[in-house]
Write an enzyme that holds these catalytic residues in place. Structure first.
Site, PDB file in Angstrom:
ATOM      1  N   GLY A  67      -1.125  -1.473   0.505  1.00 14.09           N
ATOM      2  CA  GLY A  67      -0.295  -0.696  -0.415  1.00 14.09           C
ATOM      3  C   GLY A  67      -0.706  -0.893  -1.865  1.00 14.09           C
ATOM      4  O   GLY A  67      -0.791   0.071  -2.636  1.00 14.09           O
ATOM      5  N   SER A  89      -0.461   1.148  13.141  1.00 14.26           N
ATOM      6  CA  SER A  89      -1.272  -0.019  13.454  1.00 14.26           C
ATOM      7  C   SER A  89      -1.996   0.253  14.752  1.00 14.26           C
ATOM      8  O   SER A  89      -1.618   1.157  15.507  1.00 14.26           O
ATOM      9  CB  SER A  89      -0.342  -1.237  13.600  1.00 14.26           C
ATOM     10  OG  SER A  89      -0.986  -2.299  14.256  1.00 14.26           O
ATOM     11  N   GLY A 129       5.653  -0.554   0.040  1.00 16.75           N
ATOM     12  CA  GLY A 129       4.865  -1.719   0.427  1.00 16.75           C
ATOM     13  C   GLY A 129       3.708  -1.939  -0.516  1.00 16.75           C
ATOM     14  O   GLY A 129       2.624  -2.370  -0.128  1.00 16.75           O
ATOM     15  N   ALA A 130       3.927  -1.665  -1.799  1.00 17.81           N
ATOM     16  CA  ALA A 130       2.839  -1.655  -2.786  1.00 17.81           C
ATOM     17  C   ALA A 130       2.609  -2.991  -3.482  1.00 17.81           C
ATOM     18  O   ALA A 130       1.732  -3.091  -4.324  1.00 17.81           O
ATOM     19  CB  ALA A 130       3.113  -0.582  -3.843  1.00 17.81           C
ATOM     20  N   SER A 131       3.354  -4.024  -3.145  1.00 14.66           N
ATOM     21  CA  SER A 131       3.214  -5.282  -3.885  1.00 14.66           C
ATOM     22  C   SER A 131       2.001  -6.094  -3.460  1.00 14.66           C
ATOM     23  O   SER A 131       1.585  -7.001  -4.176  1.00 14.66           O
ATOM     24  CB  SER A 131       4.481  -6.129  -3.749  1.00 14.66           C
ATOM     25  OG  SER A 131       4.712  -6.474  -2.400  1.00 14.66           O
ATOM     26  N   SER A 132       1.399  -5.773  -2.312  1.00 12.61           N
ATOM     27  CA  SER A 132       0.234  -6.534  -1.856  1.00 12.61           C
ATOM     28  C   SER A 132      -0.544  -5.723  -0.827  1.00 12.61           C
ATOM     29  O   SER A 132      -0.102  -4.660  -0.387  1.00 12.61           O
ATOM     30  CB  SER A 132       0.668  -7.872  -1.238  1.00 12.61           C
ATOM     31  OG  SER A 132       1.469  -7.653  -0.100  1.00 12.61           O
ATOM     32  N   GLY A 133      -1.698  -6.224  -0.462  1.00 12.62           N
ATOM     33  CA  GLY A 133      -2.488  -5.668   0.622  1.00 12.62           C
ATOM     34  C   GLY A 133      -2.878  -4.217   0.460  1.00 12.62           C
ATOM     35  O   GLY A 133      -3.232  -3.756  -0.630  1.00 12.62           O
ATOM     36  N   TYR A 193       6.899  -6.037  17.043  1.00 13.72           N
ATOM     37  CA  TYR A 193       6.024  -5.360  16.089  1.00 13.72           C
ATOM     38  C   TYR A 193       5.333  -4.182  16.778  1.00 13.72           C
ATOM     39  O   TYR A 193       5.318  -3.059  16.264  1.00 13.72           O
ATOM     40  CB  TYR A 193       4.987  -6.335  15.523  1.00 13.72           C
ATOM     41  CG  TYR A 193       4.005  -5.696  14.581  1.00 13.72           C
ATOM     42  CD1 TYR A 193       4.322  -5.536  13.234  1.00 13.72           C
ATOM     43  CD2 TYR A 193       2.768  -5.241  15.021  1.00 13.72           C
ATOM     44  CE1 TYR A 193       3.420  -4.937  12.350  1.00 13.72           C
ATOM     45  CE2 TYR A 193       1.869  -4.645  14.155  1.00 13.72           C
ATOM     46  CZ  TYR A 193       2.199  -4.497  12.827  1.00 13.72           C
ATOM     47  OH  TYR A 193       1.304  -3.900  11.968  1.00 13.72           O
TER      48      TYR A 193
END
Length: 187
Positions: free
Chosen positions: A23, A146, A17-21, A159
């Site tokens: 990560g 979360s 999940g490293a492409s944004s936010g 979720y």
């Protein structure tokens, strides 16, 4: 056990999940700390820019486009990380998609995708990481949950259910590690 940031220099860390936010931020910080950072997400183009930034900051980066909901791609990610850097020290399962609205108004395919990514994908990542950790005798798995892991909120039922599963899985894995005597593997 206290871990210091200086301990991450030349350590191999996989960040899903490293492409944004969160990560992306984690990957960039790890690069500044001199880690070998293996980044994964579905959007390969975004990963290339992040690798450039990691290397400019003094780390070593590697991008592996990966769909976390595909167990074969996750296993390949682990293999590529070990092939390039020799081992895995830390694996960060930072994955998540959501579906907002009344439960009954959200198409069932969207609920299924939430579970495929947030829970099954995280299980695939945990399995790949723990298999490597057992063969090398050490490692740290970080499963990102979360607030919904403990306090489910309205309008995001699947979720919340998936993130509760993340917490439960992590607790169960810790118990299994304790029972197996694997004190150098942490979740």
């Amino acid at each position: 056990m206290a871990v210091h940031f200086s301990d991450l220099k030349n350590k191999t860390v996989v960040v899903l999940g490293a492409s944004s936010g969160f990560g992306r931020g984690t990957a960039l910080k790890l690069g500044k700390l001199g880690a070998n950072v293996v980044i994964a997400a579905r959007r390969g183009g975004a990963l290339t820019d992040i690798v450039t930034q990691i290397e400019a900051a003094g780390g070593h980066g590697m991008a592996v486009p990966t769909d976390i909901s595909d167990p074969e791609q996750v296993a390949a990610l682990a293999s590529e990380a070990v092939e390039r850097f020799g081992n895995l020290d830390v694996w960060i399962n930072n994955v998540g998609v959501g579906a907002l609205g009344f439960f009954w108004d959200i198409p069932i395919e969207d609920h299924a995708r939430v579970i495929d990514v947030n829970l099954k994908g995280l299980i695939y990542g945990a399995h790949a990481a723990l298999s490597r950790f057992h063969s090398q005798g050490y490692g740290t798995l970080i499963n990102v949950g979360s607030i919904d892991s403990e306090v489910p909120l309205a309008y995001q039922a699947s979720y919340a259910a998936s993130k509760a599963g993340v917490l439960s899985l992590s607790c169960s894995l810790n118990e299994e590690l304790r029972l197996s005597g694997s004190d150098r593997i942490k979740v």
